[in-house]
Design a protein around this motif. Structure first.
Motif, PDB file in Angstrom:
ATOM      1  N   ASP A 111       0.875  -1.169   0.000  1.00 52.66           N
ATOM      2  CA  ASP A 111       0.000   0.000   0.000  1.00 52.66           C
ATOM      3  C   ASP A 111       0.917   1.225   0.000  1.00 52.66           C
ATOM      4  OD1 ASP A 111      -1.616   2.175   0.630  1.00 52.66           O
ATOM      5  OD2 ASP A 111      -2.879   1.027   2.011  1.00 52.66           O
ATOM      6  N   TRP A 112       1.247   1.709  -1.191  1.00 53.32           N
ATOM      7  CA  TRP A 112       2.230   2.785  -1.327  1.00 53.32           C
ATOM      8  C   TRP A 112       1.782   4.078  -0.646  1.00 53.32           C
ATOM      9  CZ3 TRP A 112       6.916   1.404  -2.390  1.00 53.32           C
ATOM     10  CH2 TRP A 112       7.131   0.223  -3.108  1.00 53.32           C
ATOM     11  N   SER A 113       0.489   4.337  -0.645  1.00 52.77           N
ATOM     12  CA  SER A 113      -0.012   5.545   0.020  1.00 52.77           C
ATOM     13  C   SER A 113       0.247   5.472   1.521  1.00 52.77           C
ATOM     14  CB  SER A 113      -1.507   5.724  -0.245  1.00 52.77           C
ATOM     15  OG  SER A 113      -1.741   5.925  -1.608  1.00 52.77           O
ATOM     16  N   ARG A 114      -0.062   4.322   2.111  1.00 57.43           N
ATOM     17  CA  ARG A 114       0.160   4.130   3.547  1.00 57.43           C
ATOM     18  C   ARG A 114       1.652   4.193   3.866  1.00 57.43           C
ATOM     19  NH1 ARG A 114      -0.579  -1.144   7.183  1.00 57.43           N
ATOM     20  NH2 ARG A 114      -0.549  -0.124   9.203  1.00 57.43           N
ATOM     21  N   LEU A 115       2.464   3.557   3.040  1.00 59.46           N
ATOM     22  CA  LEU A 115       3.907   3.591   3.246  1.00 59.46           C
ATOM     23  C   LEU A 115       4.423   5.024   3.222  1.00 59.46           C
ATOM     24  CD1 LEU A 115       6.598   2.033   3.542  1.00 59.46           C
ATOM     25  CD2 LEU A 115       6.707   2.003   1.051  1.00 59.46           C
ATOM     26  N   GLY A 116       4.010   5.773   2.211  1.00 53.78           N
ATOM     27  CA  GLY A 116       4.459   7.162   2.096  1.00 53.78           C
ATOM     28  C   GLY A 116       4.021   8.024   3.275  1.00 53.78           C
ATOM     29  N   GLU A 119       6.121   6.483   6.576  1.00 53.48           N
ATOM     30  CA  GLU A 119       7.533   6.109   6.508  1.00 53.48           C
ATOM     31  C   GLU A 119       8.391   6.780   7.586  1.00 53.48           C
ATOM     32  OE1 GLU A 119      11.163   5.900   3.239  1.00 53.48           O
ATOM     33  OE2 GLU A 119       9.402   7.121   2.809  1.00 53.48           O
ATOM     34  N   ARG A 120       8.285   8.076   7.742  1.00 54.63           N
ATOM     35  CA  ARG A 120       9.125   8.789   8.727  1.00 54.63           C
ATOM     36  C   ARG A 120       8.842   8.311  10.150  1.00 54.63           C
ATOM     37  NH1 ARG A 120      11.796  13.190   6.418  1.00 54.63           N
ATOM     38  NH2 ARG A 120      10.878  13.929   4.469  1.00 54.63           N
ATOM     39  N   THR A 121       7.574   8.135  10.483  1.00 50.25           N
ATOM     40  CA  THR A 121       7.201   7.677  11.824  1.00 50.25           C
ATOM     41  C   THR A 121       7.732   6.271  12.072  1.00 50.25           C
ATOM     42  OG1 THR A 121       5.202   9.019  11.726  1.00 50.25           O
ATOM     43  CG2 THR A 121       5.252   7.252  13.367  1.00 50.25           C
ATOM     44  N   TRP A 122       7.541   5.385  11.105  1.00 48.64           N
ATOM     45  CA  TRP A 122       8.005   4.006  11.267  1.00 48.64           C
ATOM     46  C   TRP A 122       9.525   3.936  11.378  1.00 48.64           C
ATOM     47  CZ3 TRP A 122       4.552   1.787   6.809  1.00 48.64           C
ATOM     48  CH2 TRP A 122       3.222   1.717   7.248  1.00 48.64           C
ATOM     49  N   MET A 123      10.235   4.709  10.577  1.00 45.10           N
ATOM     50  CA  MET A 123      11.695   4.685  10.645  1.00 45.10           C
ATOM     51  C   MET A 123      12.203   5.285  11.953  1.00 45.10           C
ATOM     52  SD  MET A 123      12.614   2.907   8.175  1.00 45.10           S
ATOM     53  CE  MET A 123      14.346   3.007   8.584  1.00 45.10           C
ATOM     54  N   ALA A 124      11.527   6.319  12.440  1.00 44.41           N
ATOM     55  CA  ALA A 124      11.915   6.894  13.734  1.00 44.41           C
ATOM     56  C   ALA A 124      11.731   5.857  14.847  1.00 44.41           C
ATOM     57  CB  ALA A 124      11.092   8.150  14.021  1.00 44.41           C
TER      58      ALA A 124
END
Length: 136
Positions: A111-116, A119-124
């Motif tokens: 789900d590219w929209s969800r990933l986009g 992304e910053r929150t998940w990587m943090a």
């Protein structure tokens, strides 16, 4: 540090990691590490290398010639065999590729929209809670 990962896995200090398939094959084949892999039946991302012509580059004709050369069937097969690079093109006969590339890899829906959006929150969170938290 990738070298530490290889050494810890080889010493069986860890038995599982998420990793790029070409890197596993490279380390096992070229460096003798006792690594193997399992491809998830419900799909997985496949890392492919990309090449593009850049608009406004100073030598567009030389760039085009280079692009045409490195994307030929024979060049892509050579890159697959010597450098463990998975070609993105689907018109190259699988029989021409290394055996480990002849497997079927199910496409993982993304789900590219969800990933986009996340992304910053998940990587943090990864950086704060996961990275560097394993045994040393």
């Amino acid at each position: 540090d990738p070298t530490q990962l290889y050494l810890k896995l080889a010493r069986e200090e860890g038995q599982l990691t998420i990793w790029n398939l070409p890197d596993i094959v490279l380390q096992a084949k070229d460096h003798g590490y006792p690594f193997g892999y399992v491809i998830p039946t419900d799909g997985t991302p496949v890392v492919t290398d990309a090449i593009a012509l850049v608009r406004g580059a100073p030598e567009p004709e030389l760039a085009r010639q280079f692009y045409e050369f490195v994307t030929t069937d024979s060049a892509l097969v050579d890159q697959a065999k010597r450098f463990h690079r998975i070609p993105v093109r689907t018109d190259i006969p699988k029989a021409n590729l290394p055996t480990w590339m002849q497997v079927e890899i199910p496409v993982m829906p993304v789900d590219w929209s969800r990933l986009g959006a996340n992304e910053r929150t998940w990587m943090a969170r990864w950086d704060a809670e996961v990275r560097g938290q394993g045994t040393r």
